[in-house]
Motif scaffolding. Sequence first.
Motif, short mmCIF file in Angstrom:
data_model
loop_
_atom_site.label_atom_id
_atom_site.label_comp_id
_atom_site.label_asym_id
_atom_site.label_seq_id
_atom_site.Cartn_x
_atom_site.Cartn_y
_atom_site.Cartn_z
N SER A 211 0.83 -1.21 0.00
CA SER A 211 0.00 0.00 0.00
C SER A 211 0.86 1.26 0.00
O SER A 211 0.36 2.36 -0.28
CB SER A 211 -0.94 0.01 1.21
N MET A 212 2.16 1.12 0.31
CA MET A 212 3.07 2.27 0.29
C MET A 212 3.38 2.73 -1.14
O MET A 212 3.89 3.83 -1.33
CB MET A 212 4.38 1.92 0.98
N ILE A 213 3.09 1.89 -2.12
CA ILE A 213 3.41 2.23 -3.50
C ILE A 213 2.49 3.35 -3.97
O ILE A 213 1.26 3.22 -3.92
CB ILE A 213 3.28 1.01 -4.43
N TRP A 214 3.08 4.44 -4.41
CA TRP A 214 2.31 5.59 -4.87
C TRP A 214 1.46 5.18 -6.07
O TRP A 214 1.94 4.59 -7.02
CB TRP A 214 3.29 6.70 -5.25
N GLY A 215 0.17 5.46 -6.02
CA GLY A 215 -0.71 5.14 -7.12
C GLY A 215 -1.50 3.86 -6.92
O GLY A 215 -2.41 3.56 -7.69
N VAL A 216 -1.15 3.08 -5.89
CA VAL A 216 -1.91 1.86 -5.58
C VAL A 216 -3.11 2.26 -4.73
O VAL A 216 -2.98 2.53 -3.53
CB VAL A 216 -1.04 0.81 -4.86
N GLY A 217 -4.27 2.31 -5.37
CA GLY A 217 -5.49 2.68 -4.67
C GLY A 217 -6.19 1.47 -4.10
O GLY A 217 -5.66 0.35 -4.11
N ALA A 218 -7.41 1.69 -3.63
CA ALA A 218 -8.16 0.63 -2.96
C ALA A 218 -8.41 -0.56 -3.88
O ALA A 218 -8.29 -1.72 -3.47
CB ALA A 218 -9.47 1.19 -2.42
N ALA A 219 -8.78 -0.28 -5.14
CA ALA A 219 -9.10 -1.37 -6.07
C ALA A 219 -7.87 -2.22 -6.36
O ALA A 219 -7.92 -3.45 -6.33
CB ALA A 219 -9.67 -0.80 -7.36
N THR A 220 -6.75 -1.56 -6.66
CA THR A 220 -5.51 -2.28 -6.96
C THR A 220 -5.03 -3.05 -5.73
O THR A 220 -4.59 -4.20 -5.83
CB THR A 220 -4.42 -1.32 -7.43
N LEU A 221 -5.13 -2.40 -4.57
CA LEU A 221 -4.69 -3.06 -3.34
C LEU A 221 -5.54 -4.31 -3.08
O LEU A 221 -5.01 -5.35 -2.66
CB LEU A 221 -4.79 -2.09 -2.17
N GLY A 222 -6.83 -4.20 -3.35
CA GLY A 222 -7.71 -5.36 -3.18
C GLY A 222 -7.31 -6.50 -4.09
O GLY A 222 -7.31 -7.67 -3.68
N ALA A 223 -6.98 -6.18 -5.35
CA ALA A 223 -6.56 -7.21 -6.31
C ALA A 223 -5.25 -7.86 -5.88
O ALA A 223 -5.07 -9.08 -6.00
CB ALA A 223 -6.42 -6.60 -7.70
N LEU A 224 -4.33 -7.05 -5.36
CA LEU A 224 -3.05 -7.59 -4.88
C LEU A 224 -3.26 -8.49 -3.67
O LEU A 224 -2.69 -9.59 -3.60
CB LEU A 224 -2.09 -6.44 -4.54
N ASN A 225 -4.06 -8.04 -2.74
CA ASN A 225 -4.33 -8.84 -1.54
C ASN A 225 -5.00 -10.16 -1.89
O ASN A 225 -4.72 -11.20 -1.28
CB ASN A 225 -5.19 -8.05 -0.55
N GLN A 226 -5.89 -10.10 -2.89
CA GLN A 226 -6.58 -11.32 -3.32
C GLN A 226 -5.60 -12.34 -3.89
O GLN A 226 -5.81 -13.55 -3.79
CB GLN A 226 -7.65 -10.97 -4.36
N ALA A 227 -4.50 -11.81 -4.46
CA ALA A 227 -3.46 -12.69 -5.01
C ALA A 227 -2.45 -13.10 -3.95
O ALA A 227 -1.45 -13.76 -4.26
CB ALA A 227 -2.75 -11.99 -6.17
N GLY A 228 -2.70 -12.70 -2.71
CA GLY A 228 -1.79 -13.07 -1.63
C GLY A 228 -0.60 -12.14 -1.49
O GLY A 228 0.39 -12.48 -0.84
N ILE A 229 -0.71 -10.95 -2.09
CA ILE A 229 0.39 -9.99 -2.05
C ILE A 229 0.04 -8.85 -1.09
O ILE A 229 -0.85 -8.04 -1.37
CB ILE A 229 0.68 -9.42 -3.46
N GLN A 230 0.71 -8.82 0.03
CA GLN A 230 0.49 -7.76 1.01
C GLN A 230 1.75 -6.95 1.29
O GLN A 230 1.68 -5.79 1.64
CB GLN A 230 -0.04 -8.35 2.31
#
Length: 280
Positions: A211-230
């Motif tokens: 979530s520290m990555i500039w430009g990663v909003g809620a939707a992108t963060l949700g997709a990353l988390n769903q892939a097991g990437i936190q």
Amino acid sequence: MPALCRDCLTQIAPSRRCPVCGSPRVVSHAELYDLSIAHMDCDAFYASVEKRDNPALNGKPVIIGGGHRGVVSTACYIARIKGVRSAMPMFQALKLCPEAIVIKPRMDAYVEASRAIRAMMEELTPAIQPLSLDEAFLDMTGTTKLHGVPPAVMLAKLVRRMKTELGLTGSIGLSHNKFLAKLASDLDKPHGFSVIGAAETQTFLSNKPVSMIWGVGAATLGALNQAGIQTFSDLLRWERTDLIARFGSLGDRLWHLARGQDKRQVSAHEPMKSISNETT
């Protein structure tokens, strides 16, 4: 290890206090004088301008935004301690901080202050990429010969001038690319100066949230988390081809950022992303 007093700008040996002026505001880092990509971010910019122009507001919680039915544009750090955040409905902000003073934005004043800061930056380098009124990247590569001191010294001088001449504070992030410089500027707010060197990049990133990555909003963060990437460590476990297959061009960018790699240049011709970031 190189060290610098951020108040008197003396280059010193590492110490908890400057031996010249006694200030505790000393920054030290093995790569302090070798790095040249910086991010300067003003501290609670709108609210700071209001407090500067009206000293009666000092020490009080200030919220910039519309009326009771509006939203928060930004808030000073006192109000943020109570939980007030940018884009929060004003009624909710006032429930959290009922003693807050709400002020409508004065864009003319903010633009004037931003121009004054920009003029100071232009004395350091022509390679300035403003992101908004209150933050910008600076590429100080090759300026040591021009100024006679390393970029870190000139950056410390910049924020010192901002405080003494304009009554505003800013935080500096110094690193070897834009991605890390922007991360660094958030590490020690307000009025901070943080360094992320090349040697420590991987260690620094390993356990940090994506979530520290500039430009990663809620939707992108949700997709990353769903892939097991936190975290960045989670990203490192993915093959580059798999990230691209899953996330497209973003996947390729994530693969590089997970390794602290960012080849983007500081470009004076990039359009500003917003009027003001106003979350820091």
